[in-house]
Write a protein that holds these residues in place. Structure first.
Motif, short mmCIF file in Angstrom:
data_model
loop_
_atom_site.label_atom_id
_atom_site.label_comp_id
_atom_site.label_asym_id
_atom_site.label_seq_id
_atom_site.Cartn_x
_atom_site.Cartn_y
_atom_site.Cartn_z
N LEU A 27 -68.42 29.74 -0.28
CA LEU A 27 -67.21 29.34 -1.02
C LEU A 27 -66.35 30.54 -1.43
N ALA A 28 -66.93 31.39 -2.30
CA ALA A 28 -66.14 32.48 -2.88
C ALA A 28 -65.64 33.45 -1.81
N SER A 29 -66.56 33.99 -0.99
CA SER A 29 -66.09 34.95 0.02
C SER A 29 -65.59 34.22 1.25
N LEU A 46 -64.38 30.89 1.79
CA LEU A 46 -63.15 30.10 1.69
C LEU A 46 -62.17 30.68 0.68
N GLY A 47 -62.65 31.65 -0.11
CA GLY A 47 -61.77 32.26 -1.09
C GLY A 47 -61.40 31.34 -2.23
N THR A 48 -62.31 30.42 -2.59
CA THR A 48 -62.01 29.53 -3.72
C THR A 48 -61.97 30.32 -5.01
N PRO A 49 -61.12 29.89 -5.96
CA PRO A 49 -61.03 30.57 -7.26
C PRO A 49 -62.39 30.57 -7.95
N SER A 75 -74.95 31.49 -11.73
CA SER A 75 -73.72 32.03 -12.29
C SER A 75 -73.54 33.50 -11.95
N ILE A 76 -74.65 34.24 -11.91
CA ILE A 76 -74.55 35.69 -11.71
C ILE A 76 -73.89 36.03 -10.37
N PHE A 77 -74.05 35.12 -9.38
CA PHE A 77 -73.42 35.35 -8.07
C PHE A 77 -71.96 34.92 -8.07
N LEU A 78 -71.64 33.92 -8.90
CA LEU A 78 -70.34 33.29 -8.78
C LEU A 78 -69.32 33.79 -9.80
N THR A 79 -69.80 34.46 -10.88
CA THR A 79 -68.84 35.01 -11.83
C THR A 79 -68.16 36.21 -11.19
#
Lengths: 352, 262
Positions: free
Chosen positions: B122-124, B126-129, B206-210
């Motif tokens: 997701l984060a890397s 698709l670049g989701t906020p 959370s530690i990965f996604l913050t």
């Protein structure tokens, strides 16, 4: 409002398993018809098809001239009483009974009048504000009955409504169900596996087996004149004797009993359906006598059943059950004759 | 009549309670200590560290984020979990049995793996906020609790009640809201609370996604601890404990605690 219910050539499947095959059934206006059979015979499936919880593979279901076959369940306007009562646990008795009227958009004032009248009618006036958890089984089923009746449905259906009640209450409740159904003149379909229950309150009973109706008739007819071996067995004809008509002797037909021996059946009392036939009787239909025209046997175990002695007899046709008079008990091991009582016997075509 | 209790059982029980509650007493004590470092037993008594929480903006900010995430993630999870639990219970016979286990996967998969894979995809990927990614992550994390606990109350639900409503003229979709939901209310509340607390305390996902600017309270707690080893950490812990106790007290008052353990 009374209408008739027609099921025409209904076939139904559960996945790939065929549960109903070409079933047709007509219930006249105001009539109570029971579907009777052991579990898995298709009686509940039939009810669920009419309710709209299942869809038939083929066939039509009609209520009056309204075709129900593809109508969604909530639009069918059928009063349903479940085995588990299925009351709404979070609502009071009053709210439970009023649920159907609320769905129909009946104004609050009229709703209250009708609900109260119905609650009184089933004798629950004092319990109207209780929740189902605080009611006994019998009281719950009364609420379920009131809930189904208050919407004034053209058809009432009962799915084993008394199975969860104790024996005494079952008898009281079935009388009450019949009384309310007749008072309203509502057409009704009643599903049960209890023969006494079905016979006691139904206008007609359909005995079902393996997805078919084996016989549909008045209880009196089913009880004394079963149309086939399955029904005969179901209504308690313990003895099935295979016979073959071999000759006519005056006013009697001489029949050969499979296994040995012959018997003369008076034409005035017996109609032989085919050359090969089944002679079906209850224990009462075979009287144990010292001599006479009948089936020779050796008496075995004797039991006392109140109105008679019952004997387990060895005959050339196999083990048979017969009753003997209380006045003359026979000893085990004695030779005797089993004399058929025509009014308690029936001759059935031999099944393929 | 008095039942005799074996002394070993008493000893075992006392030990269990000691291990469960002992650390909590240590934390409470440390939070009250009048020293600039964590210590137990406390030396002097002060509420300074509790006050300090609210003076550090990182704590107040992440506290808001954590509560928002816990509420939002649990709500999102319920939106998926309630219909899923309903379908699993209603069509128990028709549905393949492995389907029920699919919803337990987030518990079985190590949370670190879950967090890492969400970050990559997701984060890397698709670049989701950050906030959206966190929300999805937490919803996924608590989904098993929602499905299981709601499912437990649906398993004892008599579906002929729903059919009764339908036969009385109530369409299926409306019957779900008027008859099914009110009768599984206890399960939904219980599921919500378990999910809420799980989300509030989560670190591994959370530690990965913050990311820059967005963090949660437990993550902030870790960061703070690496820099300052002061009793503020203990104070925050006590505060989190307080929230849990408060929630449980509300549940106990309204529904009785027994339904959580049922």
């Amino acid at each position: 409002m009374t209408v008739s219910l027609s099921l025409e050539n209904i076939t139904a499947h559960y996945g790939t398993v065929k549960v109903l095959e070409d079933l047709s059934l007509h219930i006249a206006e105001g009539e109570l018809v029971s579907l009777l059979g052991s579990s898995g015979c298709g009686k509940t499936t039939t009810l669920r098809l009419v309710a709209g919880f299942l869809e038939p593979t083929a066939g039509t279901i009609k209520l009056g001239d309204r075709d129900l076959t593809r109508l969604p369940a909530h639009a069918r306007n059928i009063g349903l009483v479940f085995q588990t009562y299925a009351l709404f646990p979070h609502l009071t008795v009053r709210e439970n009974v009023g649920f159907g009227l609320k769905q129909r958009g009946v104004a609050a004032a009229e709703r209250a009048t009708r609900v109260n009248a119905m609650i009184e009618r089933v004798g629950l006036g004092e319990l109207a504000d209780r929740h189902p958890a605080n009611l006994s089984g019998g009281q719950r089923q009364r609420v379920a009955l009131a809930r189904a009746l208050v919407i004034d449905p053209p058809l009432l259906m009962f799915d084993e409504p008394l199975s969860n009640l104790d024996a005494k209450l079952r008898v009281d409740m079935r009388v009450e169900i019949r009384r309310l159904q007749q008072a309203n003149g509502t057409t009704a379909l009643y599903v049960t596996h209890d023969q006494e229950e079905a016979f006691s309150i139904s206008d007609r009973v359909a005995i079902m087996n393996a997805g078919r109706i084996m016989q549909l008739d008045r209880p009196e007819v089913l009880y004394s004149n079963p149309a086939n071996a399955f029904v005969a067995n179901f209504v308690g004809f313990e003895n099935m004797i295979e016979m073959r008509a071999v000759a006519e002797a005056g006013d009697a037909v001489r029949a050969e009993i499979k296994g040995g021996g012959t018997i003369d059946l008076p034409k005035s009392q017996f109609t032989v359906p085919a050359q090969e036939f089944l002679f079906a009787t209850r224990a009462d239909g075979l009287q144990v006598a010292a001599t006479g025209q009948g089936i020779a046997c050796t008496l075995g175990l004797r039991t006392y059943i109140g109105r008679a002695y019952q004997y387990h007899c060895d005959t050339p046709a196999g083990q048979l059950v017969a009753n003997g008079p209380l006045a003359h008990p026979f000893e085990s091991g004695a030779n005797a004759v089993l004399v058929p009582q025509p009014e308690q016997c029936c001759l059935l075509p031999k099944e393929a | 009549m008095k039942r005799k209790t074996h002394p070993a059982l008493i000893a075992f029980t006392v030990l269990t309670f000691f291990f469960l509650l002992g650390p909590l007493v240590v934390i409470l004590g440390s939070a009250l200590s009048d020293t600039p470092f964590l210590t137990f037993p406390p030396q002097g008594l002060t509420l300074h560290w509790f006050q300090n929480i609210f003076e550090i903006s990182a704590f107040t900010r992440t506290m808001g984020t954590s509560f928002m995430l816990a509420v939002g993630g649990t709500a999102l999870s319920m939106l998926i979990g309630i219909p899923a639990a309903y379908a699993l219970a209603r069509y128990r016979v028709e549905l393949p049995s492995f389907l029920g286990n699919v919803f337990v996967l987030p518990i079985l998969i190590p949370e670190i793996v879950l967090g890492f894979s969400l970050m990559k995809s997701l984060a890397s990927g698709l670049g989701t906020p950050i906030m959206a990614t966190l929300l999805v992550g937490h919803a996924l994390l608590v989904l098993p609790y929602c499905v299981r606990v709601v499912g437990a109350s649906l398993n004892s639900f008599d579906f002929s009640i729903e059919e009764a409503a339908v036969s009385l003229g109530c369409p299926r979709w409306r019957a779900f809201f008027t008859v099914v939901l009110p009768n599984i209310r206890a399960g939904i509340i219980a599921g919500f609370i378990l999910a809420f607390i799980t989300s509030l305390n989560d670190v591994s996902i959370s530690i990965f996604l913050t990311g820059p600017g967005v963090s949660t309270l437990p993550i902030q707690l870790l960061a703070h601890m690496e820099q300052f080893f002061d009793p503020t950490i203990a104070a925050v812990s006590v505060l989190l404990m307080g929230v849990t106790v408060a929630v449980m007290a509300v549940v106990e008052r309204t529904l009785g605690l027994t339904f959580l353990t049922k």
